[in-house]
Design an enzyme around this catalytic site. Structure first.
Site, PDB file in Angstrom:
ATOM      1  N   HIS A   1      23.732  43.449  17.626  1.00  9.38           N
ATOM      2  CA  HIS A   1      23.395  42.028  17.608  1.00  9.38           C
ATOM      3  C   HIS A   1      22.955  41.484  16.251  1.00  9.38           C
ATOM      4  O   HIS A   1      22.876  40.276  16.068  1.00  9.38           O
ATOM      5  CB  HIS A   1      22.350  41.701  18.686  1.00  9.38           C
ATOM      6  CG  HIS A   1      20.969  42.187  18.413  1.00  9.38           C
ATOM      7  ND1 HIS A   1      19.857  41.574  18.962  1.00  9.38           N
ATOM      8  CD2 HIS A   1      20.484  43.222  17.668  1.00  9.38           C
ATOM      9  CE1 HIS A   1      18.763  42.204  18.577  1.00  9.38           C
ATOM     10  NE2 HIS A   1      19.121  43.202  17.795  1.00  9.38           N
ATOM     11  N   HIS A   2      22.674  42.353  15.261  1.00  7.47           N
ATOM     12  CA  HIS A   2      22.328  41.868  13.912  1.00  7.47           C
ATOM     13  C   HIS A   2      23.557  41.715  13.015  1.00  7.47           C
ATOM     14  O   HIS A   2      23.494  41.005  12.005  1.00  7.47           O
ATOM     15  CB  HIS A   2      21.352  42.831  13.227  1.00  7.47           C
ATOM     16  CG  HIS A   2      20.029  42.960  13.907  1.00  7.47           C
ATOM     17  ND1 HIS A   2      19.232  41.867  14.178  1.00  7.47           N
ATOM     18  CD2 HIS A   2      19.357  44.053  14.373  1.00  7.47           C
ATOM     19  CE1 HIS A   2      18.119  42.282  14.774  1.00  7.47           C
ATOM     20  NE2 HIS A   2      18.177  43.595  14.913  1.00  7.47           N
ATOM     21  N   SER A   3      24.648  42.388  13.324  1.00  8.72           N
ATOM     22  CA  SER A   3      25.804  42.381  12.415  1.00  8.72           C
ATOM     23  C   SER A   3      26.478  41.011  12.416  1.00  8.72           C
ATOM     24  O   SER A   3      26.511  40.297  13.415  1.00  8.72           O
ATOM     25  CB  SER A   3      26.797  43.475  12.805  1.00  8.72           C
ATOM     26  OG  SER A   3      27.277  43.282  14.107  1.00  8.72           O
TER      27      SER A   3
ATOM     28  N   GLN B   1      20.107  37.630  15.028  1.00  6.65           N
ATOM     29  CA  GLN B   1      20.657  36.526  14.241  1.00  6.65           C
ATOM     30  C   GLN B   1      22.171  36.579  14.143  1.00  6.65           C
ATOM     31  O   GLN B   1      22.837  35.545  13.992  1.00  6.65           O
ATOM     32  CB  GLN B   1      20.013  36.488  12.844  1.00  6.65           C
ATOM     33  CG  GLN B   1      20.575  37.459  11.814  1.00  6.65           C
ATOM     34  CD  GLN B   1      19.998  38.861  11.907  1.00  6.65           C
ATOM     35  OE1 GLN B   1      19.589  39.301  12.979  1.00  6.65           O
ATOM     36  NE2 GLN B   1      19.974  39.571  10.781  1.00  6.65           N
TER      37      GLN B   1
END
Length: 500
Positions: free
Chosen positions: A136-138, A179
């Site tokens: 979910h951060h990539s 993000q």
């Protein structure tokens, strides 16, 4: 109609690790994935799932979210030496690469898409993909925070393209803000992203202004991004404004499903079909009665679950329908994976019809002395010999309405049965018999046995009942014989006593 829960997992996703010292990344280890799988195994959940094989995500699927340039960078790490891997990793925030990272990242994407296909095709109702690396951060052009490919964002784009979906909800409860997902969908009204994360006024990683509550999306996607940031706050006083107009049956609730003020969210969701019909009508007393029953079932299963997981030795649960709760309790035992033996003792009113006894279903009609304790004869002469012959792994004692046995007899029975099944006993008490709770609790907690009253020899009627049962069942239960105290071999049956 779809049923079952899918589980997608492959050990190969544990085949990469950090090859150099990096305090920022040293917590990202294969054991993070393995421990989750082992916990499922420990709680006997694996056998309850539909196992779906893993596949690799294709380059086309990965590029639903990521650029071809970034894909080529990740692909090139397969042949790099340690020095080259360190250099590439240094281009991103809190990420490391390994020669197996690309393969594992493709498996993580493919596993997530397999889950989407399994649910959308109706093969299962829901499911879980245990994957590594996370996603979910990539971002489109960057790895970030241990994440390589954004698995969930790819899954949402894939579901929209393959199945024509127009509304997708993504719920993200990681302690860090995802993000990467927010960036992908911040202008897309077809995906509502909800993230609940620690923020600490932008002092908690990823240290971004756009992780705050006022980042609500942009353009057409404005209003479809919800951030719930945690900021450290130690209250000196807690006030609860406790409105109950969200309760089931309230006439003000007209949105299809009302969350009960009394039930947990999970229970309400599971039972919503039972209640939909009454939500837009006036307050219905029958609904309240039904909800009370469902809550009592939940309580019984909750106590039983703690016993099965050996968090407690024994327990008591009140129920508005003790007999129905018992059926649910037995089913929960089997769902949990208890494949051994259960002794069920049902203390209820006298049966109106004569039932034939069998090895695993025994009805004992006992006439209790109102003033003196005559139950020793039944316990020592019949109940304990059968129970010790059976050697149960769990005991359920159900005390129904209009019971035929008094508080002294029930306390005596509870005390003496604790020598079996490592004292793993669940007592389900009908709510009309709630006055028994204190006595049963004392018996279960090891408080010295109460005064059982003056001993009374069994009546002629009771003696004949015991003799009848012993003669009928002594070939089945060897401890009922005067000699030969061999134990029965292990079975997977449930022995049911009905004491009427």
């Amino acid at each position: 109609m779809a049923s079952g829960t899918a589980l997608i997992y492959d050990d190969e996703m544990t085949s990469y690790k950090l090859l150099w010292d990096n305090p920022e990344c040293d917590i990202e280890v294969p054991e993070r994935l393995l421990s989750s799988y082992e916990q499922l195994k420990h709680y006997h959940l694996l056998e309850r799932c539909v196992h779906v094989p893993v596949r690799e995500g294709t380059e086309e699927e990965i590029m639903l979210v990521h650029s071809s340039e970034y894909l080529e960078v990740v692909k090139s790490t397969q042949t790099m030496n340690e020095e080259e891997l360190r250099r590439v990793s240094g281009n991103y925030d809190a990420v490391y690469f390994h020669p197996n990272t690309y393969r594992c990242a493709k498996l993580a994407v493919g596993a997530t898409l397999q889950l989407v296909d399994s649910v959308m095709s109706g093969k299962v109702c829901n499911g879980m993909a245990l994957v590594r690396p996370p996603g979910h951060h990539s971002q489109r052009n960057a790895a970030n925070g241990f994440c390589v490919f954004n698995n969930v964002a790819i899954a949402a784009q894939y579901a929209k393209r393959r199945y024509g979906l127009q509304r997708i909800l993504i719920v993200d409860w990681d302690v860090h803000h995802g993000q990467g997902i927010q960036y992908v969908f911040e202008e897309d009204p077809s995906v509502l992203y909800y993230s609940w994360h620690r923020y600490e006024h932008q002092q908690f990683w990823p240290l971004l202004r756009e992780s705050d509550y006022d980042a609500v999306g942009q353009g057409k996607g404005k209003g479809f991004n919800f951030n719930v940031p945690w900021n450290k706050f130690v209250p000196e006083l807690i006030l609860v404004s406790s409105g109950y107009d969200s309760g089931i049956g309230d006439p003000e609730v007209c949105n299809g499903i009302a969350e009960s003020s009394l039930a947990s969210v999970s229970t309400t969701f599971a039972l919503k079909h039972c209640f939909d019909f009454g939500l837009q009508s006036a307050f219905d007393a029958e609904l309240v009665k039904e909800e009370r029953t469902l809550l009592s079932l939940q309580n019984v299963v909750a106590v039983l679950d703690k016993i099965l997981k050996k968090k407690v030795c024994n327990g008591i649960a009140e129920s508005s329908l003790a007999s129905v709760s018992t059926t649910f309790a037995l089913k929960h035992c089997f769902d949990f994976g208890l494949q051994r033996k259960i002794l069920l003792m049902n203390i209820c009113q006298k049966q109106q019809t004569e039932k034939t006894n069998s090895k695993y279903h025994i009805s004992l009609n006992w006439k209790e002395d109102a003033e003196r304790n005559n139950f020793f004869c039944a316990v020592l002469g019949f109940i304990l010999p059968v129970a010790y012959s059976y050697q149960p792994d769990l005991m359920l004692i159900v005390i129904g309405p209009n019971r035929s046995l008094g508080v002294n007899g029930i306390s005596l029975l509870t005390c003496l049965l604790q020598g079996l099944a490592e004292s793993r006993i669940l007592v389900v008490i009908q709510d009309t018999e709630i006055n028994l709770v204190q006595s049963v609790a004392k018996a279960l907690s090891g408080v010295p046995a109460p005064d059982f009253g003056a001993y009374a020899p069994a009546s002629q009627e009771n003696v004949l009942e015991i003799k009848r049962l012993r003669n009928q069942l002594q070939q089945e239960w060897k401890m009922l014989r005067c000699s030969g105290l061999e134990m029965e071999s292990k079975t997977k049956h449930t022995v049911i006593f009905a004491m009427n």
